[in-house]
Design an enzyme around this catalytic site. Structure first.
Site, PDB file in Angstrom:
ATOM      1  N   GLU A   1      -8.260  24.580  -8.996  1.00 58.18           N
ATOM      2  CA  GLU A   1      -9.422  25.028  -9.750  1.00 58.18           C
ATOM      3  C   GLU A   1      -9.387  26.554  -9.811  1.00 58.18           C
ATOM      4  OE1 GLU A   1     -12.953  23.643  -7.847  1.00 58.18           O
ATOM      5  OE2 GLU A   1     -12.391  21.532  -7.969  1.00 58.18           O
TER       6      GLU A   1
ATOM      7  N   GLU B   1     -22.914  29.186  -5.636  1.00 60.31           N
ATOM      8  CA  GLU B   1     -21.924  29.663  -4.680  1.00 60.31           C
ATOM      9  C   GLU B   1     -22.575  30.343  -3.482  1.00 60.31           C
ATOM     10  OE1 GLU B   1     -19.336  28.398  -5.590  1.00 60.31           O
ATOM     11  OE2 GLU B   1     -19.427  28.358  -7.764  1.00 60.31           O
TER      12      GLU B   1
END
Length: 257
Positions: A44, A55
């Site tokens: 990824e 995140e």
């Protein structure tokens, strides 16, 4: 058809994540190739964004570093082009939908198709709005990867029913980051998902130790690691190749014990 299925052909897939442009464009190319050599089955690539809400601090900081170098979506496409000169490993973009929208859906997915990006994960794209990009993406051979979280139990059938590529099963509530313990009842969630789809199920969020990878590999088709890899890059900067290879090799072995 994308190549994503290839990642799951030989045992449990080990899927690694890194942020494009951290520490540099050239090093991102080098690190992707090193991660493949060490055992990654799918990689990824994070497109840097100024507000990565899903995140934790490790990947947030990587986004900041990449953006300080003015890393753009075109730079990330350039990384893919260079990687594709060396390997056909399945590649997936992890990106918030805003950069894709401003690039232009048609142009973005056309470039993905031309350069060999196999899928896209967009953490802030609700299932109800997936239709905005799904048809354009599939026309260009790009799978829109669905995420299923621990809170999604009532929505599993709907989300998994029209998923393509693989399903990203979120192991824990909250943001990304390394966790000492995964407390979610993954067995139950994976069982529910398998009742409605034959797609590979890969588990991510928090996984960082070989023991965690080994445990999850016994119930899932893939193990996803992001923050631990990004942390190695943060710590070693332009000298991270050796450390990335050691870590990825160790995690890949743990996935297939």
């Amino acid at each position: 058809m994308s190549k994503i299925a290839d990642a799951f052909k030989n045992g449990t897939a080990f899927i690694g994540f890194l942020t494009a442009g951290d520490p540099t464009i050239d090093k991102t190319v080098e690190y992707i190739l090193a991660m493949e050599e060490a055992g990654c089955d799918l990689i990824e690539i994070g497109i840097p964004f100024s507000d990565p809400m899903a995140e934790g601090v490790v990947i947030q900081d990587a986004n900041v570093r990449a953006l300080k170098h003015n890393t753009t979506a075109d730079d990330v496409f350039g990384i893919v082009k260079r990687v594709r000169e060396k390997t056909d490993i399945p590649l997936v973009f992890l990106t918030y939908i805003n950069p894709v929208f401003f690039y232009g859906y048609e142009e973005f997915f056309k470039k993905c198709g031309e350069l060999g990006v196999d899928g896209i994960i967009s953490p802030d794209l609700p299932y109800e709005e997936k239709g905005e990009i799904k048809d354009i993406a599939l026309e260009n051979g790009v799978d829109v990867i669905s995420l299923i979280a621990p809170t999604s139990s009532e929505r599993i059938k709907m989300i998994a029913g029209d998923a393509t590529g693989f399903i990203y099963v979120v192991s824990s509530l909250g943001v990304t980051g390394m966790r000492s313990e995964i407390k979610t009842d993954l067995n139950s969630i994976l069982k529910d998902i398998r009742e409605v789809t034959d797609l590979p199920l890969a588990v991510g969020f928090g996984i960082n130790t070989p023991k965690q990878a080994e445990d999850i590999s016994k119930i899932a088709d893939g193990v996803i690691v992001g923050s631990a890899i990004v942390k190695i890059i943060e710590e070693h900067g332009e000298n991270a190749t050796k450390y990335l290879k050691e870590y990825v090799s160790c995690m890949k072995k743990a996935c297939n014990k």
